[in-house]
Enzyme design. Structure first.
Site, PDB file in Angstrom:
ATOM      1  N   MET A  11     -14.266  -2.684   5.815  1.00  0.00           N
ATOM      2  CA  MET A  11     -13.020  -1.920   5.821  1.00  0.00           C
ATOM      3  C   MET A  11     -13.199  -0.585   5.115  1.00  0.00           C
ATOM      4  O   MET A  11     -14.074  -0.412   4.277  1.00  0.00           O
ATOM      5  CB  MET A  11     -11.913  -2.740   5.174  1.00  0.00           C
ATOM      6  CG  MET A  11     -11.430  -3.881   6.053  1.00  0.00           C
ATOM      7  SD  MET A  11     -10.604  -5.179   5.133  1.00  0.00           S
ATOM      8  CE  MET A  11     -11.968  -5.862   4.217  1.00  0.00           C
ATOM      9  N   TYR A  56     -11.795  -9.613   8.233  1.00  0.00           N
ATOM     10  CA  TYR A  56     -10.674 -10.525   8.053  1.00  0.00           C
ATOM     11  C   TYR A  56     -11.021 -11.670   7.108  1.00  0.00           C
ATOM     12  O   TYR A  56     -10.153 -12.181   6.391  1.00  0.00           O
ATOM     13  CB  TYR A  56     -10.206 -11.052   9.403  1.00  0.00           C
ATOM     14  CG  TYR A  56      -9.412 -10.024  10.165  1.00  0.00           C
ATOM     15  CD1 TYR A  56      -8.080  -9.770   9.846  1.00  0.00           C
ATOM     16  CD2 TYR A  56     -10.002  -9.261  11.172  1.00  0.00           C
ATOM     17  CE1 TYR A  56      -7.357  -8.802  10.521  1.00  0.00           C
ATOM     18  CE2 TYR A  56      -9.283  -8.290  11.851  1.00  0.00           C
ATOM     19  CZ  TYR A  56      -7.957  -8.057  11.523  1.00  0.00           C
ATOM     20  OH  TYR A  56      -7.251  -7.102  12.173  1.00  0.00           O
ATOM     21  N   GLY A  74       0.804  -1.215   0.000  1.00  0.00           N
ATOM     22  CA  GLY A  74       0.000   0.000   0.000  1.00  0.00           C
ATOM     23  C   GLY A  74       0.835   1.262   0.000  1.00  0.00           C
ATOM     24  O   GLY A  74       2.034   1.234  -0.309  1.00  0.00           O
ATOM     25  N   ASP A  75       0.208   2.393   0.379  1.00  0.00           N
ATOM     26  CA  ASP A  75       0.908   3.663   0.273  1.00  0.00           C
ATOM     27  C   ASP A  75       2.130   3.720   1.183  1.00  0.00           C
ATOM     28  O   ASP A  75       3.176   4.256   0.807  1.00  0.00           O
ATOM     29  CB  ASP A  75      -0.042   4.835   0.542  1.00  0.00           C
ATOM     30  CG  ASP A  75      -0.726   4.743   1.898  1.00  0.00           C
ATOM     31  OD1 ASP A  75      -0.626   3.700   2.566  1.00  0.00           O
ATOM     32  OD2 ASP A  75      -1.368   5.738   2.284  1.00  0.00           O
ATOM     33  N   GLY A  76       2.032   3.152   2.397  1.00  0.00           N
ATOM     34  CA  GLY A  76       3.190   3.128   3.278  1.00  0.00           C
ATOM     35  C   GLY A  76       4.328   2.316   2.691  1.00  0.00           C
ATOM     36  O   GLY A  76       5.506   2.703   2.780  1.00  0.00           O
ATOM     37  N   ILE A 112     -12.840 -11.309   4.491  1.00  0.00           N
ATOM     38  CA  ILE A 112     -12.699 -10.731   3.157  1.00  0.00           C
ATOM     39  C   ILE A 112     -11.237 -10.653   2.752  1.00  0.00           C
ATOM     40  O   ILE A 112     -10.855 -10.977   1.623  1.00  0.00           O
ATOM     41  CB  ILE A 112     -13.346  -9.329   3.115  1.00  0.00           C
ATOM     42  CG1 ILE A 112     -14.868  -9.432   3.226  1.00  0.00           C
ATOM     43  CG2 ILE A 112     -12.954  -8.582   1.850  1.00  0.00           C
ATOM     44  CD1 ILE A 112     -15.558  -8.095   3.376  1.00  0.00           C
ATOM     45  N   ASP A 131      -8.847  -0.953   0.370  1.00  0.00           N
ATOM     46  CA  ASP A 131      -9.759   0.190   0.481  1.00  0.00           C
ATOM     47  C   ASP A 131      -9.887   0.979  -0.816  1.00  0.00           C
ATOM     48  O   ASP A 131     -10.712   1.895  -0.906  1.00  0.00           O
ATOM     49  CB  ASP A 131      -9.286   1.143   1.579  1.00  0.00           C
ATOM     50  CG  ASP A 131      -9.395   0.543   2.966  1.00  0.00           C
ATOM     51  OD1 ASP A 131     -10.039  -0.511   3.101  1.00  0.00           O
ATOM     52  OD2 ASP A 131      -8.823   1.121   3.919  1.00  0.00           O
ATOM     53  N   THR A 191      -4.190  -2.010  -2.097  1.00  0.00           N
ATOM     54  CA  THR A 191      -4.986  -1.461  -1.007  1.00  0.00           C
ATOM     55  C   THR A 191      -6.408  -1.949  -1.161  1.00  0.00           C
ATOM     56  O   THR A 191      -7.074  -1.649  -2.155  1.00  0.00           O
ATOM     57  CB  THR A 191      -4.961   0.076  -0.964  1.00  0.00           C
ATOM     58  OG1 THR A 191      -6.020   0.544  -0.129  1.00  0.00           O
ATOM     59  CG2 THR A 191      -5.131   0.682  -2.347  1.00  0.00           C
TER      60      THR A 191
END
Length: 439
Positions: free
Chosen positions: A253, A361, A179-181, A363, A210, A208
């Site tokens: 989420m 979780y 992801g972005d991090g 999912i 989301d 991600t």
């Protein structure tokens, strides 16, 4: 405002080696399979936006098209590749790993592929985690199960130590799936590689669940996630309709973006309320959620609330706690809602049967559905094409139904979220018939 300069993808140097993909175009009148420097995808999607820039056509911001190049930077015969999966689980991680290995092996002839275990931690020698050797045979069936065969972890590691490890192992290309991090971490690796004047490509496949990374279109795993969430919403509807004063809360989420909540609710029209981080709501007052919920239950006999985990944080006590990735720990909005709804119904002596669902979780851990599996395979192929041609400090994505290469700095500079004034949220309001404003 995004400019053409912001969208320029870096390369390690001139690509001079002939691509082994030439057989795919031999004998054809054109070589349209390859993409060229002039084949770029517009950033703006309306004439109004394009005209407002007031610049010549060649200065409009455009994305580099993803795909194979006629020439390579890396020699497949001597190239060593690393793959790492970082952050939380997401449907499709194994599909991406498989896609990368098969494309490298089958079409480019790269035989030396290492899989680093448990995220960036696996690139730190002190962890004691030795890399896995990945072959076409070892990844052949991994797409049939969820999770990641490499394992994952959250949290940053020292980029100097990681680059030391890459140099020690003679890794030429590192694919980062995260992801972005994780992409911020990848960009820090590029900075350390530049400082040492090494020639190591860092290419990301953004992940991600989301769907909150900007400029990449849609993230892999998202289709599977909202499809599974929609099943939980349908189950909630069945439960509450069979109860007296039934109210179901389905928490999905969505820390900062409500895409899963919105798409899952639209998938079956079983939700009466959708609460997302981007749209504030009040609990009390004539226009508040509690009043609207009581009206809904009085009229229909039951109600289903779809709740993104990051919604309604302003209703909870502030916290400065962060997790291993540096994200603020969210307050438990689902428990808070259950408590205040129960108290409100009890104060009016109204019957209430509460049902709570949290499929999060479940999912995250399922295999990708067919749509996501196809998307993962294609993203992996585009990532390999980019890396072998010497591109670096970039991620792959899809815009205007075309695959694109996007610089990491621009995807980590902001976030993608549901616009309260956009057509997606309007569709949700039309589907649920919830009040336009609950504040």
């Amino acid at each position: 405002m995004v400019t053409l300069a912001d969208l320029q993808v870096r390369t390690l140097g001139e690509a001079t080696l002939p691509s082994p993909l030439a057989p795919y175009v031999q004998g054809r009148a054109t070589n349209e399979y390859y993409v060229g420097a002039a084949d770029r995808i517009l950033y703006d999607d309306t004439l109004e936006l394009i005209a407002s820039r007031g610049v010549p056509l060649e200065q409009l911001p455009t994305f580099e098209t993803g795909g194979p190049r006629p020439e390579l930077f890396f020699d497949p015969a001597t190239t060593r590749v690393g793959i790492v999966t970082c952050g939380g689980l997401c449907p499709g991680l194994n599909d991406v790993i498989r896609g990368l290995v098969l494309e490298l092996h089958t079409h480019y002839g790269v035989r030396d592929v290492l899989g680093f275990r448990n995220g960036y931690a696996g690139l730190v020698p002190d962890s004691g985690l030795e890399p896995m050797v990945l072959t076409a045979e070892s990844v052949a069936r991994i797409n049939e199960r969820g999770g990641t065969i490499l394992g994952s972890s959250r949290g940053a590691q020292d980029p100097t130590v990681i680059v030391d490890r890459l140099v020690e192992l003679h890794v030429d290309i590192l694919f980062v799936i995260g992801g972005d991090g994780s992409m911020r971490g990848a960009h820090r690796l590029v900075g350390e590689i530049d400082r040492r004047d090494e020639r190591i490509a860092i290419v990301g496949v953004p992940k991600t669940i989301d769907n909150d990374i900007p400029h990449i279109g849609q993230s892999f795993g998202f289709t599977t996630a909202f499809g599974r969430a929609a099943q939980s919403i349908k189950s909630a509807r069945v439960e509450v309709e069979a109860a007296i004063g039934g109210v179901g809360i389905v928490e999905v989420m969505g820390r900062h973006a409500g895409f899963i909540a919105c798409y899952a609710a639209l998938a079956n029209h079983d939700a009466d309320f959708v609460l997302i981080p981007e749209v504030e709501f009040s609990l009390d007052g004539e226009n508040g959620l509690l009043a609207a919920l009581k009206r809904c239950v009085a009229q229909k006999g039951s109600a289903v609330i779809v709740l993104a985990e990051g919604a309604g944080q302003g209703l909870l006590a502030d916290t400065t706690d962060t997790d291993a990735s540096g994200n603020r720990v969210l307050g438990d909005i689902a428990t808070h809602l259950r408590d205040v709804i129960a108290a409100d119904f009890a104060s009016g002596s109204r019957p209430l049967t509460m049902r709570a669902f949290n499929p999060g979780y479940a999912i995250r851990s399922v295999p990708a559905d067919p749509v996501d599996s196809v998307y993962c395979a294609r993203l992996a192929q585009i990532a390999v094409h980019a890396a072998m041609s010497g591109r670096t400090d970039m991620v792959v994505g899809r815009r205007r139904h075309r695959f694109v290469n996007v610089p990491i700095p621009i995807v980590t500079a902001g976030s993608h979220s549901v616009s309260p004034d956009g057509d997606l949220w309007l569709s949700v309001l039309e589907s649920t018939a919830q009040p336009f404003s609950m504040s």
